[in-house]
Design an enzyme around this catalytic site. Structure first.
Site, mmCIF file in Angstrom:
data_model
loop_
_atom_site.group_PDB
_atom_site.id
_atom_site.type_symbol
_atom_site.label_atom_id
_atom_site.label_comp_id
_atom_site.label_asym_id
_atom_site.label_seq_id
_atom_site.Cartn_x
_atom_site.Cartn_y
_atom_site.Cartn_z
ATOM 1 N N ILE A 157 22.183 3.516 6.157
ATOM 2 C CA ILE A 157 22.181 2.540 7.142
ATOM 3 C C ILE A 157 23.383 2.275 7.911
ATOM 4 C CG2 ILE A 157 22.532 0.404 5.720
ATOM 5 C CD1 ILE A 157 19.701 0.879 8.478
ATOM 6 N N THR A 158 24.665 2.324 7.244
ATOM 7 C CA THR A 158 25.668 2.125 8.081
ATOM 8 C C THR A 158 26.181 3.342 8.766
ATOM 9 O OG1 THR A 158 27.055 2.641 5.859
ATOM 10 C CG2 THR A 158 26.845 0.413 6.363
ATOM 11 N N HIS A 173 24.389 3.898 11.262
ATOM 12 C CA HIS A 173 24.085 3.418 12.694
ATOM 13 C C HIS A 173 25.265 2.572 13.355
ATOM 14 C CE1 HIS A 173 20.168 5.227 12.322
ATOM 15 N NE2 HIS A 173 20.098 4.940 10.972
ATOM 16 N N ARG A 195 14.416 5.807 10.479
ATOM 17 C CA ARG A 195 14.368 5.415 9.076
ATOM 18 C C ARG A 195 13.134 5.050 8.617
ATOM 19 N NH1 ARG A 195 19.154 7.763 7.365
ATOM 20 N NH2 ARG A 195 20.770 7.385 8.645
ATOM 21 N N SER A 206 31.773 -6.690 -1.280
ATOM 22 C CA SER A 206 32.871 -6.003 -1.756
ATOM 23 C C SER A 206 32.706 -5.626 -3.404
ATOM 24 C CB SER A 206 34.181 -6.561 -1.279
ATOM 25 O OG SER A 206 35.190 -5.960 -2.111
ATOM 26 N N ARG A 255 16.318 -3.100 20.926
ATOM 27 C CA ARG A 255 16.748 -1.693 20.916
ATOM 28 C C ARG A 255 17.253 -0.851 19.856
ATOM 29 N NH1 ARG A 255 19.993 1.593 25.868
ATOM 30 N NH2 ARG A 255 18.754 3.625 25.365
ATOM 31 N N ARG A 269 35.436 0.448 -10.380
ATOM 32 C CA ARG A 269 34.126 0.728 -9.933
ATOM 33 C C ARG A 269 33.702 2.171 -9.531
ATOM 34 N NH1 ARG A 269 35.209 -1.030 -3.490
ATOM 35 N NH2 ARG A 269 37.263 0.150 -3.345
HETATM 36 C C1 LIG Z 1 16.136 12.012 7.597
HETATM 37 C C2 LIG Z 1 17.663 11.784 7.720
HETATM 38 C C3 LIG Z 1 18.450 12.896 7.065
HETATM 39 C C4 LIG Z 1 19.910 12.837 7.476
HETATM 40 N N1 LIG Z 1 20.605 13.423 6.611
HETATM 41 C C5 LIG Z 1 22.068 13.502 7.032
HETATM 42 C C6 LIG Z 1 22.978 14.323 6.229
HETATM 43 O O1 LIG Z 1 22.416 15.029 5.388
HETATM 44 N N2 LIG Z 1 24.233 14.125 6.429
HETATM 45 C C7 LIG Z 1 24.715 13.385 7.362
HETATM 46 O O2 LIG Z 1 26.024 13.240 7.805
HETATM 47 N N3 LIG Z 1 24.075 12.499 8.111
HETATM 48 C C8 LIG Z 1 22.663 12.513 8.012
HETATM 49 N N4 LIG Z 1 21.646 11.594 8.754
HETATM 50 C C9 LIG Z 1 22.341 10.726 9.535
HETATM 51 C C10 LIG Z 1 22.055 11.197 10.823
HETATM 52 O O3 LIG Z 1 22.802 12.394 11.092
HETATM 53 C C11 LIG Z 1 22.878 9.985 11.916
HETATM 54 O O4 LIG Z 1 24.053 9.924 11.657
HETATM 55 C C12 LIG Z 1 22.461 8.553 11.525
HETATM 56 O O5 LIG Z 1 21.001 8.678 11.503
HETATM 57 C C13 LIG Z 1 22.690 7.817 12.829
HETATM 58 O O6 LIG Z 1 21.924 7.886 14.049
HETATM 59 P P1 LIG Z 1 22.318 8.353 15.120
HETATM 60 O O7 LIG Z 1 23.023 9.739 15.356
HETATM 61 O O8 LIG Z 1 21.333 8.311 16.107
HETATM 62 O O9 LIG Z 1 23.350 7.328 15.832
HETATM 63 P P2 LIG Z 1 23.497 5.571 15.948
HETATM 64 O O10 LIG Z 1 24.756 5.390 15.465
HETATM 65 O O11 LIG Z 1 22.392 4.999 15.220
HETATM 66 O O12 LIG Z 1 23.421 5.625 17.539
HETATM 67 C C14 LIG Z 1 22.436 5.351 18.304
HETATM 68 C C15 LIG Z 1 22.440 6.540 19.327
HETATM 69 O O13 LIG Z 1 23.657 6.095 20.306
HETATM 70 C C16 LIG Z 1 23.913 7.401 20.888
HETATM 71 N N5 LIG Z 1 25.413 7.573 20.307
HETATM 72 C C17 LIG Z 1 26.012 6.684 19.525
HETATM 73 N N6 LIG Z 1 27.215 7.212 19.165
HETATM 74 C C18 LIG Z 1 27.597 8.336 20.216
HETATM 75 C C19 LIG Z 1 28.395 9.294 20.172
HETATM 76 N N7 LIG Z 1 29.659 9.021 19.605
HETATM 77 N N8 LIG Z 1 28.379 10.357 21.075
HETATM 78 C C20 LIG Z 1 27.083 10.330 21.699
HETATM 79 N N9 LIG Z 1 25.901 9.728 21.583
HETATM 80 C C21 LIG Z 1 26.231 8.618 20.740
HETATM 81 C C22 LIG Z 1 23.177 8.272 20.456
HETATM 82 O O14 LIG Z 1 22.153 8.549 21.308
HETATM 83 C C23 LIG Z 1 22.472 7.847 19.116
HETATM 84 O O15 LIG Z 1 21.280 8.292 18.761
HETATM 85 C C24 LIG Z 1 20.262 11.826 8.404
HETATM 86 C C25 LIG Z 1 19.295 11.147 8.860
HETATM 87 C C26 LIG Z 1 17.966 11.046 8.687
HETATM 88 C C27 LIG Z 1 17.276 10.192 9.409
#
Ligand SMILES: Cc1cc2nc3c(=O)[nH]c(=O)nc-3n(C[C@H](O)[C@H](O)[C@H](O)COP(=O)(O)OP(=O)(O)OC[C@H]3O[C@@H](n4cnc5c(N)ncnc54)[C@H](O)[C@@H]3O)c2cc1C
Length: 247
Positions: free
Chosen positions: A86-87, A89, A203, A98, A194, A176
């Protein structure tokens, strides 16, 4: 896991509507009543007008106004694994309990076997549980009992070792390292409406893991009371969309 509402913007949907009406209004929305702001929106009542406008915004991908209302949740007892997910995002703000400053030295290792301190995944005990990347092993009652026993022994041993290391003077921040990834943690997290839809897109989806899916469904239940028109529309028309990068 327990999810509770800590704080949320009052009248979030009035705020969304004011933000959106500002974009197309000659008048200053800060200087008029909400009734006046909504005057030209279709609908017999103010509630109907809100439904019209919010539905229109969501259907047309006009998501900016949904960034104004904020909500803060307190989450108890998710695994460190779920917390890591979750973190990711980046538009959600977190406070995470902690393990440097909180030492779990008063937990009875016997209770750890029953889910105290460490999350026990359903697949450890449920023979019918089907997960992603399922191993092709024949599962019968005996296999599941063995699985549950190994899981419980391992987490109990880890917590016992952790407590012994504390007794031997090791700082909690280092002790830990022997704890399992399923170790429970409490969080406080804040986001806008949003972002909550975006988190739910990713998720609450079938390919997300059961724990974060459960957490997200709990967030959505609270959101349905807080921001009812928006999240009703989201549930009916938008949830389970494919390949949404961001709402
Ligand atoms: C089923 C599943 C499996 C996954 N498996 C993996 C894994 O194996 N390994 C792994 O590392 N991660 C994994 N993830 C995590 C995933 O890749 C994303 O990092 C995470 O879900 C955060 O979502 P987000 O990329 O939409 O970014 P968020 O931080 O939620 O940001 C929301 C939106 O803002 C925009 N945004 C934010 N920051 C930027 C940026 N710097 N540049 C451009 N646009 C941006 C994008 O449009 C993004 O969609 C998984 C996620 C899911 C749901």
């Amino acid at each position: 896991m327990e999810v509770t509402l800590l704080e949320a913007t009052e009248d979030p949907e009035e705020l969304i509507c004011k933000g959106a009406r500002n974009d197309y209004s000659d008048e200053f929305v800060g200087g008029q009543s909400f009734e006046a702001t909504m005057e030209t929106v279709e609908g017999d009542t103010l509630e109907a007008k809100k439904e019209t406008l919010i539905g229109h915004l969501l259907d047309h991908g006009h998501f900016g106004p949904f960034e104004h209302p904020q909500i803060t949740f307190a989450v108890e007892g998710v695994s460190r694994s779920c917390m890591a997910q979750i973190t990711r995002h980046r538009h959600v703000s977190f406070d995470v309990q902690s393990m440097r400053y909180v030492a779990f030295d008063d937990v009875d290792p016997a209770d750890v076997r029953e889910g105290e301190m460490v999350v026990i995944p359903p697949s450890a005990t449920d023979p019918d549980w089907v997960g992603r990347n399922q191993q092709s092993v024949q599962v019968d009652e005996e296999t599941v009992e063995e699985r549950a026993e190994i899981f419980r022994d391992t987490i109990e041993d880890a917590v016992e070792s952790y407590q012994q290391l504390l007794d031997l003077g090791m700082p909690p921040e280092d002790a830990r390292f022997v704890l399992p990834i399923g170790t429970k943690v409490n969080m406080v997290m804040s986001m806008n409406a949003r972002m909550l839809m975006h988190v739910a897109d990713m998720r609450a989806a079938a390919d997300a893991q059961w724990e974060i899916r459960g957490l997200t469904e709990d967030l959505l239940d609270i959101a349905a009371d807080w921001c009812p028109i928006t999240f009703d529309h989201y549930e009916r028309e938008m949830k389970n969309r494919k390949n949404r990068l961001a709402p």
